[in-house]
Design a protein around this motif. Structure first.
Motif: not given
Length: 304
Positions: A82, A84-86, A111, A115, A118, A120-123
């Motif tokens: 999607d 997002r940076a993992r 997580q 969220d 930020r 939608g930026r990280y997973r």
């Protein structure tokens, strides 16, 4: 030839009759309730690479808490591309979240914090597995973890490394050689009460005086290799220490400190409350995730 086969068949009839009768009796009296390596109901399965891992899309209970695995056998939601940076969290039961709900493990708490700040930026991916040592982490990252294309790797191992249960490298090599027999044994444990009882009745305690699963030198090299492997895949690295400062294996703590210092990676030490001598509480995880978020921001691995 036919007469030979008939004689063999006649000889097998008493044995088969005895086995069937023994199985029936075992089921009647409820024998064999203890399963040494259950494969039904606990989501575990054998792994040629890692010794054991979790089944995909499985639900089970461990330490009184229900957990679910995704398509990769991880205690996490499904992982999708999607954009997002993992952030890949690898580790043992302290990362998995032993004794707490799935949403309360530190990767899941981290997580939610990310969220909120930020969206939608990280997973954050929880790849913690109970029982894994730093050697398991080294193998997992190289063979499985990098395929997830992490931007950041958080690595936390230690308690299983200092267990006096025999060298983990030797144990994994032995298991790989015996894998066909072990899988047959697992199948019999799942299906036969008689076999369960026989295995339980012949169980012997582990030999005293076994070496640690990882010596301090092995542990230090494994953690260094995790850092090198992650960097080779383009990921930044944070090391985590869940061991007590008063741990009797102080040489392992020193090896971890040296690895972090020599390779120039952040080391975050957990000092919060614990459920037992090993695992953080729900409140401990919450505080640790907040500290970890601050560290990631301070060193520029996530945006402020």
């Amino acid at each position: 030839m036919s007469s030979v086969l008939r004689r063999i068949g006649y000889a097998l009839v008493p044995l088969l009759t005895l086995l069937v009768a023994g199985e029936g009796l075992a089921r009647l009296i409820g024998a064999g309730g203890i399963v040494l390596y259950p494969t039904q109901g606990n989501c575990q399965r054998r792994s040629m690479l890692l010794g054991e891992k979790f089944r995909p899309h499985c639900t089970a209970t461990v330490a009184g808490k229900t957990f679910h695995t995704n398509a990769l056998g991880l205690r996490d939601d499904e992982i999708v591309d999607d954009g997002r940076a993992r952030i890949l969290a690898i580790g043992d039961s302290c990362t998995f979240g032993w004794g707490v709900e799935q949403r309360e493990a530190y990767p899941q708490v981290l997580q939610r914090l990310l969220d909120a700040d930020r969206p939608g930026r990280y997973r954050v991916v929880n790849a913690g597995v109970p029982g894994y040592t730093s050697y398991h982490g080294r193998l997992y990252l190289r063979e499985r973890g990098l395929a997830l294309r992490p931007d950041v790797v958080i690595a936390a191992y230690g308690f299983n490394d200092i267990a006096p249960a025999g060298d983990v490298i030797v144990a994994l090599a032995r298991q790989r050689r015996r894998m066909p027999l072990l899988r047959l044994d697992d199948a019999l444990l799942d299906t036969s009460r008689l076999w369960r009882w026989l295995r339980w009745a012949t169980l012997r305690p582990p030999s005293p005086g076994l070496p640690l699963r990882s010596s301090p030198a092995q542990y230090g090299e494994n953690m260094r290799e995790i850092v090198r492997t992650a960097r080779g895949g383009g990921a930044a690295v944070v090391l985590v220490n869940f061991l007590h400062e008063r741990s009797p294996q102080r040489e392992h703590l020193a090896a971890l400190d040296a690895a972090a210092r020599d390779l120039g990676v952040p080391l975050v030490n957990y000092a919060g409350p614990r459920l037992d001598v090993v695992h953080p509480t729900r409140q401990g995880y919450a505080g640790f995730a907040a500290e970890l978020r601050r560290t990631l921001a301070d060193v520029g691995m996530i945006g402020r």
